[in-house]
Design an enzyme around this catalytic site. Structure first.
Site, PDB file in Angstrom:
ATOM      1  N   PRO A 400      20.227 -39.121 -24.533  1.00  0.00           N
ATOM      2  CG  PRO A 400      20.545 -36.594 -23.812  1.00  0.00           C
ATOM      3  CD  PRO A 400      19.923 -37.434 -23.336  1.00  0.00           C
ATOM      4  CG  HIS A 426      20.781 -38.470 -16.885  1.00  0.00           C
ATOM      5  ND1 HIS A 426      21.907 -38.482 -16.686  1.00  0.00           N
ATOM      6  CD2 HIS A 426      20.903 -36.673 -17.160  1.00  0.00           C
ATOM      7  CE1 HIS A 426      22.737 -38.261 -16.394  1.00  0.00           C
ATOM      8  NE2 HIS A 426      21.579 -36.825 -16.378  1.00  0.00           N
TER       9      HIS A 426
END
Lengths: 503, 146
Positions: A400, A426
């Site tokens: 993301p 991440h």
């Protein structure tokens, strides 16, 4: 050198000619986007630190806490080869966020702080067969429905309130338990890391306090950087992998970012206390109390692992319930059965976990306890832990970005196994503190700015919008470019936000 | 960090890339814990709207002042998350290196009156501090996971 601070350049003679030795603070460049923190940077380091990132992603002058934390992790007993940091790394507590460390089970430690409070925080991606044109007329209704059905913020009014017996089943069986109760489809499990269930979970190791905090929170996203985003596939960068993952240009997808909520937070809190006492008893000198740890094979280490696995299962059940709620929300708003909308789970990745994995060390296959704190697995094609339907391509990696730019789907590559124990970033990684972001964006109407770019945002706490704005994050394009160049994970698809739900 | 006259110390926020820290000074250990407790409450919600209508007794133990402070704040977080109890201020009767005892004064959350601010996940052990200096002033520091 792109930009940066506190750097110096010298030329030294080496085999075959002159080699440019560049420094960034205490870091020495050892490859294009590879930096080393020498073993002597702080007393007690057992291995060097290694940081992956372009210079623009590294901490600036006076912001070296994250680098210090890489050094601190290098002091933990049993650490193998490197204390690693991914390109999105930044200052955390104990471990840096974006930190990866592999420990030998024989003489190494397990650290609750190396997993983090939000045990098995992770990301999942749900595909649809819809185009942007099809959801445009219902944009507001869909926003309202998702906001109503998947409570954000400090909600404890999730759709599945657990009694003690049901809580035990969730802690033991994770997403499988949720699917058995009707929250999703059996095929969702195959497309979830570890099948959505950690074995060796020990529900009895989860305290009454932890259960009380999690009781009403299944099916809720929480706050901070957690979100639900409806996105569109803006670019397909690897057609073959995209096809394997069921992605195509112009397709609407849904990304979910959340974890184990209050239950997991309390499990970590409880076992940090246990680990701090265990560290003292086993003679482990802690350079930061948040690095509290216990030998992997000690009773305390095993107790934490059992409770951590149970909390991880809670997180997978949470994301599974949210998946079901998302499907139902789309079906209600579009007045079509969810099966007709092609709402297939693409994958679910964990980015706060410790797992036992086989890796090659000095030419031998060894089982290691790999801590990933704000780092995602990125296993390559052929790995037995990649779902069968993706095994020829590699594991999907979900990255993301921030709510104003883009997110990425990547795929794990073989080189990552040696470079980072099969790990990658991440997310984009924070650049600014929440306070600084709010101050720097004072007077800026973030909602209006996003609306100009056709992004609808709904947040329970409006001040969160400035804290989570694009300026607060590193450039996700650079983060994924670095990983692609290093051959840790290849970019497959670029996703742009259309509709954002925040806590 | 604002004061409402109930604390005998001073509390302020510390920058952190992802999370938030609190630092405080006070003339005694009890005052320091009261000040940090009020500072923590101010992160969770706008304290000015919280009326001290209920008292919630708190007793925690720990191995040293720092551990006692962390457990006090963890109890405050637990009450917020499970009982929706918002703290206006704390009254700490006694703090030792092994325990603390006192009450939290506040009321239950009402969406119409209380603005939620940060959602705190946990009280970390990173760089925590709770100690007296040579001049008799007490210093505290704690980082919260957001």
């Amino acid at each position: 050198m792109e930009r940066g601070t506190d750097e110096s350049t010298s030329i030294s003679e080496a085999e075959g000619g002159l080699v440019r030795q560049e420094r960034h603070g205490p870091l020495l460049r050892v490859g294009r986007d590879i930096w080393e923190l020498p073993i002597g940077h702080r007393p007690g380091m057992l291995v060097p630190g290694r940081i992956y990132g372009s210079e623009s992603l590294l901490p600036g002058e006076g912001e070296h806490e994250a680098i210090q934390q890489v050094a601190n992790v290098a002091t933990l007993p049993g650490i193998v080869r490197f204390s690693l940091a991914m390109p999105d790394f930044h200052w955390g507590y104990g471990f840096p966020i974006g930190g990866v460390a592999a420990m030998r089970p024989e003489d190494g430690v397990i650290s609750p702080g190396g997993v983090g409070f939000d045990i098995n925080c992770g990301v999942r991606l749900i595909a649809t067969n819809l185009s942007l044109e099809e959801i445009e007329p219902v944009r507001k209704a869909l926003t309202d429905q998702l906001f109503r059905d998947i409570p954000p913020g400090m909600a404890e009014d999730g759709p599945w309130r657990l009694d003690d017996a049901e809580c035990d089943r969730v802690l033991a069986d994770g997403a499988r338990c949720a699917v058995e109760r009707g929250w999703g489809l059996p095929e969702d499990l195959a497309r979830t890391e570890s099948g959505g269930r950690m074995e060796n979970a020990e529900p009895s190791g989860v305290s009454v306090r932890a259960r009380a905090r999690g009781r009403g929170q299944l099916g809720t996203i929480g706050s901070g950087n957690h979100f639900i985003e409806v996105q569109v596939v803006d670019r397909l960068l690897d057609a073959a992998a995209g096809r394997a993952f069921g992605l195509s240009r112009g397709q609407v997808v849904v990304m979910v970012h959340t974890g184990s909520r209050g239950l997991g937070h309390q499990v970590c809190t409880d076992y940090l206390e246990v680990a701090e006492e265990a560290a003292a008893r086993h003679g482990v000198a802690l350079v930061d109390r948040q690095l509290a740890c216990a030998p992997v094979r000690s009773p305390e280490g095993q107790a934490y692992l059992g409770a951590m696995n149970a909390a991880a299962n809670f997180a997978w059940a949470n994301r599974q319930v949210i998946t079901h709620s998302t499907r139902m929300a789309f079906a209600r708003v579009l007045a079509r059965p969810a099966e007709e909308l092609g709402m297939r789970l693409v994958y679910d990745v964990s980015h706060n976990m410790a797992k036992f994995e086989e890796h090659e060390v000095d030419g031998e296959r060894r089982t290691l306890c790999v801590h990933r704190k704000g780092a995602t697995r990125a296993f390559p094609a052929g790995h037995r832990e990649v779902p069968a339907e993706y095994r020829d391509v590699g594991q999907p990696v979900l990255v993301p970005g921030d709510m104003g730019t883009a997110s990425y789907v990547c795929v794990g590559l073989p080189d990552g196994m040696a470079l980072s124990w099969g790990s990658t970033c991440h997310g984009a990684g924070r650049r600014q503190s929440r306070t600084r972001a709010r101050k720097s964006l004072a007077g800026v109407d973030i909602r209006a700015r996003l609306a100009e770019r056709q992004i609808t945002v709904r947040a329970r706490n409006p001040r969160l919008l400035a804290e989570e704005a694009t300026e607060a994050y590193k450039d996700v394009e650079t983060v994924v470019r670095v990983l692609d160049d290093l051959k840790i994970a290849r970019r497959v698809a670029r996703l742009v936000p259309v509709l954002v739900i925040k806590g | 960090m604002g004061r409402d006259g109930s604390e005998r110390g001073r509390c302020w926020k510390l920058p952190h890339t992802a999370d938030v820290g609190l630092a405080a000074v006070a003339p005694s250990a009890e005052a320091l814990l009261e000040t940090l407790s009020a500072g923590f409450a101010g992160l969770l919600a706008d304290r000015r709207a919280v009326r001290p209508r209920e008292e919630w007794p708190v007793r925690v133990t720990g191995a040293g002042f720092v551990s006692v402070m962390e457990r006090w704040l963890d109890e405050q977080l637990f009450l917020w998350e499970t009982r929706r109890f918002l703290t206006r201020r704390a009254r700490v009767d006694r703090v030792t290196p092994g325990a603390a005892q006192g009450v939290l004064l506040g009321e239950r959350y009402e969406a119409s009156r209380h603005a939620q601010l940060l959602a705190v996940k946990a009280v970390t052990k990173h760089a925590s501090r709770f100690e007296e200096d040579r001049d008799g002033t007490w210093h505290g520091r704690v980082y919260l996971d957001i």
